[in-house]
Design a protein around this motif. Structure first.
Motif, PDB file in Angstrom:
ATOM      1  N   ASP A  52       0.801  -1.114  -0.003  1.00 48.20           N
ATOM      2  CA  ASP A  52      -0.169   0.099  -0.213  1.00 48.20           C
ATOM      3  C   ASP A  52       0.850   1.258   0.135  1.00 48.20           C
ATOM      4  N   SER A  53       1.864   1.128   0.866  1.00 49.01           N
ATOM      5  CA  SER A  53       2.828   2.429   0.888  1.00 49.01           C
ATOM      6  C   SER A  53       3.659   2.636  -0.399  1.00 49.01           C
ATOM      7  N   ALA A  54       3.797   1.717  -0.952  1.00 45.82           N
ATOM      8  CA  ALA A  54       4.692   1.784  -2.362  1.00 45.82           C
ATOM      9  C   ALA A  54       3.816   2.323  -3.463  1.00 45.82           C
ATOM     10  N   LYS A  55       2.336   2.312  -3.328  1.00 44.15           N
ATOM     11  CA  LYS A  55       1.482   2.557  -4.309  1.00 44.15           C
ATOM     12  C   LYS A  55       0.942   4.078  -4.030  1.00 44.15           C
ATOM     13  N   THR A  56       1.214   4.544  -2.808  1.00 46.70           N
ATOM     14  CA  THR A  56       0.622   5.659  -2.252  1.00 46.70           C
ATOM     15  C   THR A  56       1.562   7.031  -2.687  1.00 46.70           C
ATOM     16  N   THR A  57       0.456   7.914  -3.344  1.00 43.47           N
ATOM     17  CA  THR A  57       1.223   9.302  -4.003  1.00 43.47           C
ATOM     18  C   THR A  57       0.698  10.488  -2.818  1.00 43.47           C
ATOM     19  N   ARG A  58       1.544  11.649  -2.897  1.00 39.25           N
ATOM     20  CA  ARG A  58       1.248  12.706  -2.054  1.00 39.25           C
ATOM     21  C   ARG A  58      -0.213  13.166  -2.006  1.00 39.25           C
ATOM     22  N   TRP A  59      -0.713  13.253  -3.133  1.00 37.66           N
ATOM     23  CA  TRP A  59      -2.057  13.886  -3.064  1.00 37.66           C
ATOM     24  C   TRP A  59      -3.198  12.397  -2.773  1.00 37.66           C
ATOM     25  N   GLY A  60      -2.824  11.343  -3.166  1.00 32.26           N
ATOM     26  CA  GLY A  60      -3.692  10.048  -2.747  1.00 32.26           C
ATOM     27  C   GLY A  60      -3.508  10.058  -1.309  1.00 32.26           C
ATOM     28  N   PHE A  61      -2.568  10.267  -0.757  1.00 29.31           N
ATOM     29  CA  PHE A  61      -2.463  10.216   0.669  1.00 29.31           C
ATOM     30  C   PHE A  61      -3.145  11.137   1.617  1.00 29.31           C
ATOM     31  N   MET A  62      -3.196  12.576   1.124  1.00 31.32           N
ATOM     32  CA  MET A  62      -4.158  13.519   1.650  1.00 31.32           C
ATOM     33  C   MET A  62      -5.520  13.187   1.531  1.00 31.32           C
ATOM     34  N   ARG A  63      -6.034  12.576   0.377  1.00 32.24           N
ATOM     35  CA  ARG A  63      -7.377  12.229  -0.058  1.00 32.24           C
ATOM     36  C   ARG A  63      -7.899  11.183   0.892  1.00 32.24           C
TER      37      ARG A  63
END
Length: 218
Positions: A52-63
């Motif tokens: 999951d962490s490897a797929k997480t982008t900056r904007w995706g994390f905030m959403r």
């Protein structure tokens, strides 16, 4: 993330991901149910979190964090549920697929290396697996944790008023009663992982171990 920092961090992160995948390739399915060093997570959960962490982008994390009402544990649990496949083999295959990803939440590049090593040990120690980590990887991760607040996933407060001296690298940080240990043991301790007092020496060792309490799963 600056391009210079990323150029240094990502090859190390990818090397650590690759090493963990290799270690898990021969693990029996029942070993994936072994409790990890992360409270309430087994080995399979931790690997799913790494996917999951490897797929997480900056904007995706905030959403995602907003959707989780800014509760890190709730967001992590949702990520594990999403990426934990029906079988360990399938989860490991997905981890292998994203091995070279360079996506990251909004955090310093060193956090990805901290995650790769600390979560690697969350898995390896309960399974009785040892890794001879490149010492420069572990030293970089430890130095980052010592500068980062516990509230942000670091370990600054756990080392306050102590001098941490690594016995196998050039890390020598802080002032106060001395605590000596391997770079890896010090990294795990400041990251909130259970570490035996026998892994440390020095007049500050007992006080240091008293501060080691479970940390949120980041």
């Amino acid at each position: 993330m600056s391009s210079r920092d990323g150029a240094v961090a990502w090859p190390a992160v990818h090397e650590e991901r690759r090493a963990l995948i290799e270690d898990l390739a021969t693990a029996r399915p029942e070993q994936w149910a072994t409790p990890s060093l992360c409270p309430d997570w087994d080995v399979h959960d931790v690997v799913a979190h790494l996917v999951d962490s490897a797929k997480t982008t900056r904007w995706g994390f905030m959403r995602r964090l907003a959707a989780a009402r800014f509760d890190f544990d709730r967001d992590n649990a949702a990520g594990v549920a999403r990426e934990r496949a029906a079988t360990p083999a399938a989860t490991l295959a997905e981890f292998r697929r994203v091995l070279t990803e360079t996506k990251t939440p909004p955090a310093a590049p060193a956090t990805r290396l901290v995650e790769a090593i600390v979560h690697g040990e969350d898995i390896r120690r309960p399974l009785g697996i040892t890794r001879n980590y490149p010492i420069e990887h572990v030293a970089t991760a430890l130095q980052h944790q010592l500068k980062t607040s516990v509230s942000m996933g670091g370990g600054q407060q756990r080392a306050a008023a102590l001098r941490l001296v690594a016995t196998d690298s050039d890390v020598d940080a802080g002032t106060g009663a001395e605590v000596r240990g391997t770079t890896l043991s010090l990294l795990l301790a400041v990251s909130g992982r259970p570490v035996d007092q026998n892994e440390f020496a020095g007049e500050g060792a007992a006080e240091f171990v008293k501060r080691l309490t479970p940390t949120p799963r980041r």
